[in-house]
Design an enzyme around this catalytic site. Structure first.
Site, PDB file in Angstrom:
ATOM      1  N   GLY A 185      -0.289  -2.011  -2.059  1.00 31.25           N
ATOM      2  CA  GLY A 185      -0.108  -3.500  -2.271  1.00 31.25           C
ATOM      3  C   GLY A 185       0.201  -4.337  -0.883  1.00 31.25           C
TER       4      GLY A 185
ATOM      5  CG  HIS B 131      -3.288   4.430   1.682  1.00 30.01           C
ATOM      6  ND1 HIS B 131      -3.365   3.648   0.599  1.00 30.01           N
ATOM      7  CD2 HIS B 131      -2.511   3.591   2.577  1.00 30.01           C
ATOM      8  CE1 HIS B 131      -2.421   2.731   0.735  1.00 30.01           C
ATOM      9  NE2 HIS B 131      -2.286   2.507   2.080  1.00 30.01           N
TER      10      HIS B 131
ATOM     11  CE  LYS C 136     -25.510  -0.394  -7.699  1.00 29.62           C
ATOM     12  NZ  LYS C 136     -25.888  -1.597  -8.600  1.00 29.62           N
TER      13      LYS C 136
ATOM     14  CG  ASP D  77     -25.946  -1.903 -11.987  1.00 29.13           C
ATOM     15  OD1 ASP D  77     -26.114  -0.626 -11.518  1.00 29.13           O
ATOM     16  OD2 ASP D  77     -25.449  -2.690 -11.485  1.00 29.13           O
TER      17      ASP D  77
ATOM     18  CD  GLU E 270      -5.474   5.425  -1.360  1.00 27.85           C
ATOM     19  OE1 GLU E 270      -4.950   6.588  -1.501  1.00 27.85           O
ATOM     20  OE2 GLU E 270      -5.177   4.235  -1.385  1.00 27.85           O
TER      21      GLU E 270
ATOM     22  CB  CYS F 113       1.044   2.731   0.360  1.00 32.12           C
ATOM     23  SG  CYS F 113       1.383   1.454   1.877  1.00 32.12           S
ATOM     24  CE1 TYR F 114       5.011  -4.195  -2.555  1.00 24.63           C
ATOM     25  CE2 TYR F 114       4.299  -3.488  -4.786  1.00 24.63           C
ATOM     26  CZ  TYR F 114       5.018  -4.163  -3.711  1.00 24.63           C
ATOM     27  OH  TYR F 114       5.827  -5.204  -4.634  1.00 24.63           O
TER      28      TYR F 114
END
Ligand code: XMP
Length: 514
Positions: A55, A169, A370, A227, A171, A82-83
């Site tokens: 964040g 991070h 997605k 979609d 990710e 992180c945050y």
């Protein structure tokens, strides 16, 4: 869904959806919730693990996003990123301060591989750092398990309580062994079995739709986009002819698109459903005649779409359910999930519920990202070219033609766009571009063709690279390729005598050309 899941608590960082994606890649179902979600609610969801995201704030400042300490006492494993890592240390009695040296970008990290979190990770590994604060002192009972040249606490843990904090991070793909670290957390430490699979998701969704819909009648606005196509096929597999799909051809689709959609979903296609194609091209062209202002064009297209759809819906009579192709990022962005509230400025033409007489909404893709929607589409046997279609705006070519829209201009743009797309596919460039299309500039200029003077239109080619479509850059396309496309467009599309490549990034431009 009553399966095992991991919960991501969102503190407003930019990679938060990515965290959830990566967890799902470990075959573990994952949902994002705002840091405002109460600990009791989190506990009631009975997650196998909790991840606190990054964040933009400093956790020691007044008003910064925070969380109740009881989160760490639920007996559920927690990983702070992180945050999230700084907050965990701060709340549990450690020290967080402005870092003497800020770290940003790829950074060499030295890790203690005896930690369960770093099992199988190299002792020196490249990670993505992005922080201005740092953990100056770990909280009592924590052990430091990683450091960098500038950051003494790049990771710390209180393994007995399954509390883990990492400054970097995992990710982000630049963290070379990030997936392994997240895998270690969700599978190793949280003990998730990793049974989340797209085929089981599709099967479960089909069952859930049957339970919800019963014998009811369902109406779906089919646009031919990814979609709505995946939602329609899932519903048709679940309830067959109880589903009616209305496909409005507003005359602003790409070349042959209307016929392609009909081939797949129409009576000669592989699916059992009621398919209604409305050829409303002329209605739209009449309403758009002489209108040049972009917002007004959008409004007219949206309104006319609703009118056409409504007329068809009325013929069907009362329906019980209306399908919406909402996907997970829409849920998160609309503030129902995470924290990163992005105000959606676009209205999809499909699925506007307030003008049809229906009882409830069905949203079969609500839990999917997605690329997961695409995976589900493949799982359902939808043709690849439909599944991997690029985004196409609801107002269609209406916002790729500057100035007034006419059937003739639509023809020009459709043909130029078809050539451009064909050449991009042939050159194998599609994978490195996120969105590309031809547009009509509305500029006419003098040219010479054969021995004749011409006074024709200029076509603009657009190609952008982007992660989230909020910002974008013009893609670097080989000049020889652009020349080839230019040659073909000018030779094959009557009414065009110039071709431009649009170099504009977003901002200051937009992706579309209106
Ligand atoms: P802009 O032009 O705003 O586009 O930079 C960003 C992304 O959104 C798509 N777009 C739309 N999609 N309805 C949609 O469903 C719309 O009205 C609309 N306008 C833009 C655009 O194609 C790009 O992917």
């Amino acid at each position: 869904m009553n399966q095992e899941k991991v919960i991501v608590i969102d503190f407003g960082g930019q990679y938060n959806q990515l965290v959830a994606r990566r967890v799902r890649e470990c075959n573990v179902y994952c949902e994002i919730y705002s840091y405002r979600t109460k600990p009791e609610q989190i506990k009631a969801m009975n997650p196998k693990g909790i991840i606190l995201t990054g964040g933009p704030n400093s956790c020691y400042e007044q008003g910064a996003p925070t969380y109740g300490k009881e989160l760490f006492e639920l007996g559920i494993p927690v990983l702070g990123l992180c945050y999230g890592a700084q907050l965990m240390m701060f709340l549990l009695g450690g020290k967080v301060e402005a870092a003497p040296v800020r770290e940003y970008g790829k950074t060499e990290v030295f890790v203690d591989t005896s930690s369960k979190l770093f099992a199988g990770v190299s002792e020196q590994t490249v990670c993505w750092m992005s922080h201005f604060d740092y953990i100056a002192k770990e909280a009592p009972g924590f052990e430091i398990t990683a450091h960098t040249a500038d950051c003494p606490v790049a990771a710390a843990e209180r393994a007995a309580d399954k509390l883990y904090a990492v400054q970097f991070h995992p990710e982000v793909l630049h963290t070379q062994e990030g997936t392994k670290i997240l895998h270690n957390f969700v599978r190793g430490i949280c003990g998730c079995s990793g049974l989340w699979r797209m085929d089981s998701f599709v099967e479960q969704s089909i069952q859930a739709i049957r339970r919800k819909v019963g014998n009811g009648k369902v109406l779906c606005a089919l646009s031919g986009g990814v979609d709505s196509s995946v939602a329609a096929v899932m519903l048709s597999k679940a309830i067959g002819k109880q589903l009616t799909c209305v496909f409005v051809d507003h005359g602003l689709l790409r070349k042959n698109e209307g016929d392609e959609v009909e081939e797949v979903f129409g009576p000669n296609g592989p699916y059992e459903l009621n398919f209604i194609r409305v050829n409303a091209q002329d209605r739209f062209y009449v309403r758009l005649a002489g209108v040049t202002e972009p917002e007004q064009k959008r409004k007219i297209i949206g309104e006319e779409f609703i009118r056409v759809f409504e007329e068809e819906a009325k013929k069907i009579g009362t329906v019980d359910f209306l399908v919406q192709g909402t996907i997970y990022p829409d849920v998160v962005e609309s503030g129902l999930g995470g924290e990163s509230a992005v105000i959606k400025s676009h209205h999809n033409v499909g699925g506007l519920p307030d003008y049809v007489d229906f009882k409830e909404i069905v949203e079969p893709l609500r839990d999917l990202f997605k690329d997961e929607v695409r995976k589900a589409g493949l799982e359902l046997g939808i043709p690849k070219y439909l599944v991997f279609r690029q985004p196409f705006p609801g107002p269609g070519l209406g916002i790729r033609i500057i100035g007034d829209v006419t059937a003739e201009k639509v023809r020009i743009v459709q043909e130029a766009d078809a050539i451009y797309r064909e050449e991009i596919a042939d050159a194998g460039l599609a994978e490195c571009i996120d969105q590309y299309f031809a547009a009509l500039t509305n500029m006419r200029s003098v040219g010479v063709m054969g021995d004749e003077r011409t006074y024709d239109y200029a076509v603009a080619l657009r190609a952008v690279s982007t992660v989230d479509f909020m910002t974008a850059e013009a893609s670097e396309i080989p000049f020889a390729f652009l020349q080839k496309v230019m040659g073909r467009i000018i030779n094959e599309v009557s009414g065009v005598n110039r071709v431009f490549y649009d170099l504009t990034s977003k901002p200051p431009g937009t992706v579309e050309f209106e």
